[in-house]
Enzyme design. Structure first.
Site, PDB file in Angstrom:
ATOM      1  N   GLY A 162       0.892  -1.157   0.064  1.00 12.25           N
ATOM      2  CA  GLY A 162       0.237   0.029   0.057  1.00 12.25           C
ATOM      3  C   GLY A 162       0.959   1.093   0.329  1.00 12.25           C
ATOM      4  N   GLY A 163       1.816   1.124  -0.918  1.00 14.10           N
ATOM      5  CA  GLY A 163       3.119   2.174  -0.544  1.00 14.10           C
ATOM      6  C   GLY A 163       3.516   2.694   0.095  1.00 14.10           C
ATOM      7  CD  GLU A 183      -2.472  -3.178  -4.768  1.00  9.59           C
ATOM      8  OE1 GLU A 183      -2.050  -2.052  -5.880  1.00  9.59           O
ATOM      9  OE2 GLU A 183      -3.414  -2.684  -3.890  1.00  9.59           O
ATOM     10  NE  ARG A 237      -7.772  -4.293   1.908  1.00 10.75           N
ATOM     11  CZ  ARG A 237      -6.261  -4.411   1.320  1.00 10.75           C
ATOM     12  NH1 ARG A 237      -5.414  -5.524   2.179  1.00 10.75           N
ATOM     13  NH2 ARG A 237      -6.335  -3.362   1.264  1.00 10.75           N
TER      14      ARG A 237
HETATM   15  C1  MV4 Z   1       5.377   1.680  -8.277  1.00 12.35           C
HETATM   16  C2  MV4 Z   1       4.892   2.211  -9.026  1.00 12.35           C
HETATM   17  C3  MV4 Z   1       5.958   2.592 -10.347  1.00 12.35           C
HETATM   18  N1  MV4 Z   1       6.339   1.246 -10.716  1.00 12.35           N
HETATM   19  N2  MV4 Z   1       5.900   0.611  -9.160  1.00 12.35           N
HETATM   20  C4  MV4 Z   1       2.031   2.388  -4.582  1.00 12.35           C
HETATM   21  C5  MV4 Z   1       1.395   1.538  -3.459  1.00 12.35           C
HETATM   22  C6  MV4 Z   1       2.198   0.104  -4.118  1.00 12.35           C
HETATM   23  N3  MV4 Z   1       1.103  -1.108  -4.054  1.00 12.35           N
HETATM   24  C7  MV4 Z   1       2.990  -0.012  -5.182  1.00 12.35           C
HETATM   25  N4  MV4 Z   1       2.603   1.142  -5.639  1.00 12.35           N
HETATM   26  C8  MV4 Z   1       3.537   1.685  -6.450  1.00 12.35           C
HETATM   27  N5  MV4 Z   1       4.420   1.110  -7.198  1.00 12.35           N
HETATM   28  C9  MV4 Z   1       6.642   0.586  -9.987  1.00 12.35           C
HETATM   29  N6  MV4 Z   1       7.463  -0.032 -10.168  1.00 12.35           N
HETATM   30  C10 MV4 Z   1       3.749   3.191  -8.877  1.00 12.35           C
HETATM   31  C11 MV4 Z   1       3.314   2.868  -7.548  1.00 12.35           C
HETATM   32  C12 MV4 Z   1       2.500   4.213  -7.063  1.00 12.35           C
HETATM   33  C13 MV4 Z   1       0.948   4.113  -6.942  1.00 12.35           C
HETATM   34  C14 MV4 Z   1       0.453   3.197  -7.596  1.00 12.35           C
HETATM   35  C15 MV4 Z   1      -1.224   2.495  -7.545  1.00 12.35           C
HETATM   36  C16 MV4 Z   1      -1.965   3.677  -6.945  1.00 12.35           C
HETATM   37  C17 MV4 Z   1      -1.107   4.977  -6.587  1.00 12.35           C
HETATM   38  C18 MV4 Z   1       0.598   4.919  -6.439  1.00 12.35           C
HETATM   39  C19 MV4 Z   1       0.444   5.983  -5.957  1.00 12.35           C
HETATM   40  C20 MV4 Z   1       1.725   6.540  -6.802  1.00 12.35           C
HETATM   41  C21 MV4 Z   1       2.635   5.342  -6.654  1.00 12.35           C
END
Ligand code: MV4
Length: 455
Positions: free
Chosen positions: A164-165, A275, A292
């Site tokens: 979740g970031g 996701e 979940r």
């Molecule tokens: C990333 C990404 C860009 N590239 N991975 C944020 C939450 C986590 N589930 C993974 N995340 C991210 N992973 C790669 N290789 C950008 C994010 C991301 C993001 C992802 C989904 C929804 C919102 C987001 C907001 C900022 C960064």
């Protein structure tokens, strides 16, 4: 089927589980903290047990109290909802040891998919696309730098136990990589008790695409198609919709099937969300798996007609999945907005206190999942979500029009809520054209700040 389910949660999801229990002829039992003594959802349960003071750590997160509450009320299963202990493998293990069915995956499956390095390895084996990067955790910084040079910068460093970031750092050069890997490792160790970090290609302007899946204890797993959750702020989703707008049908089928295959290969029983990020070319890369039921599950229920919470309960009770993949069809478009007691004009400051006015919207294709009502006092101790407004229509444009009207009808006061923000999002041309990515809400909020400052 179970006789009695103890709901280890509160608020709208507790009410959602109660509704599913009633339809299955199962007796629902609530637990509550002192702060939730007057929670309207509790009235709907057959029994309720106080498990401690307001602080979650002393109530909703206390495993031994939840087990004791299940034992004294004769519950044979526990539904964890989302948040709290829903992705806690030790809780699932304690439930099993006490002969209480945890409505969710086994602790083994939870650990396998909850650890992102493991999950990525399993995804590669089952043909689910992942970002290029280190094969496993980083053992040696020179090895990580070599991989980063091969895939090219920017890269992102992630904690295997994060999610979740939490525990992520972007590196735009080898110097940044070398500097950040050690920091990320220490942070991960402090935050999650596991210092494993890995590196993968960083995608700048992605859309967030998540596939709903559900598996049973008989080796079956299906997907219920996907949701777009790109509209979020600080990793808190604001708007979710299904299907993901503008995605090529053949590509959609392939990624959804690969998500179901991943869940099948993990021998997973229960609901899971896989996701992905999607780039401009509509190529997909898996991020993580949530083990979940999710807040935004209703949009999938609206387009597929499948009751996800009921299905979770059925498969946990040992029933085979009541449907096969070919039975699942997408009908129309659904949008959900999260109604939070937060002031969007004051940096989303949470608003606790008494709700005096609560006028719910209605009409065809309008669903409100909320535990709130006039006279309900929002306690300051938990998250600020007081409900979800979900609309369903034949097309995305029809769903937006329906949402616009539903938001106009919806009156909550005197506390500020995110209703006003959602009206502005529904009126936004970029949103209407689905011309967005995971950063657009934050960009748009920032640009609004500038214009109001100039006036
Ligand atoms: C990333 C990404 C860009 N590239 N991975 C944020 C939450 C986590 N589930 C993974 N995340 C991210 N992973 C790669 N290789 C950008 C994010 C991301 C993001 C992802 C989904 C929804 C919102 C987001 C907001 C900022 C960064």
């Amino acid at each position: 089927m179970f006789k009695r389910i103890l709901i280890a949660n509160r608020g709208e999801i507790a009410l959602r589980v109660i509704r599913a229990c009633r339809e299955l002829g199962v007796s629902p039992v609530c637990v509550y903290s002192v702060a939730d003594r007057d929670g309207p959802w509790i009235e709907q349960a057959d029994e309720a047990v106080c498990i401690g003071p307001a602080a979650s750590k002393e109530s909703y997160l206390r495993i031994e109290r939840l087990i004791a509450a299940a034992e004294v009320t004769g519950a044979d299963a526990i539904h964890p909802g989302y948040g709290f202990l829903s992705e806690n493998a030790s809780f699932a293990g304690v439930c099993r040891d006490c002969n209480i069915t945890f409505i969710g995956p086994s602790p083994e499956a939870m650990n396998l998919l909850g650890d992102k390095v493991n999950c990525k390895r399993l995804a590669r084996q089952s043909g689910t696309p992942v970002f290029p990067g280190t094969e496993g955790g980083i053992e040696d910084i020179d090895e990580a730098a070599k991989v980063a040079n091969e895939i090219g910068y920017p890269v992102i460093i992630k904690a295997s136990a994060g999610g979740g970031g939490r525990g992520m750092r972007v590196a735009r050069s080898e110097a940044e990589l070398r500097e950040n890997v050690e920091k990320a490792r220490q942070e991960a160790l402090a935050a999650f008790g596991n210092g494993t970090v890995y590196v993968e290609k960083y995608l700048e302007n992605a859309r967030h695409f998540e596939v709903q899946t559900i598996g049973d204890n008989h080796g079956n797993a299906v997907h219920l198609f996907e949701r777009d959750c790109s509209s979020q702020r600080r990793h808190q989703k604001l708007v979710e919709e299904a299907p993901s707008p503008g995605v090529d049908p053949a590509k959609r089928m392939r990624v959804c099937e690969s998500a179901a295959e991943l869940i099948r290969s993990a021998k997973y029983c229960g609901a899971a969300t896989v996701e992905f990020l999607m780039d401009k070319k509509q190529d997909f890369y898996m991020l993580e798996v949530n083990t979940r039921v999710q807040v935004e599950h209703p949009v999938t229920e609206m387009i597929t007609g499948v009751d996800i919470v009921q299905t979770q309960i059925r498969v946990a009770a040992g029933e085979p999945l009541p449907m096969q993949q070919q039975d699942i069809k997408v009908n129309g478009h659904a949008i959900e907005v999260r109604i939070n007691a937060e002031d969007p004009d004051k940096n989303f400051m949470p608003q606790a206190g008494l709700i005096e006015t609560f006028v719910a919207p209605g009409g065809p294709g309008v669903r409100l999942d909320s535990h709130a009502r006039a006279g309900y006092r929002i306690p300051p101790n938990y998250d600020s979500m007081i409900g979800k407004l979900i609309v369903h229509g034949p097309t995305r444009a029809a769903a937006i029009a329906r949402m616009r009207q539903a938001l106009n009808e919806f009156k909550i006061g005197p506390l500020p809520t995110t209703i006003s923000l959602h009206k502005r999002i529904m009126d936004n041309t970029e949103f209407q054209n689905a011309d967005f990515d995971i950063h657009w809400v934050e960009r748009w909020l920032k640009s609004n700040d500038h214009s109001s400052a100039a006036v």
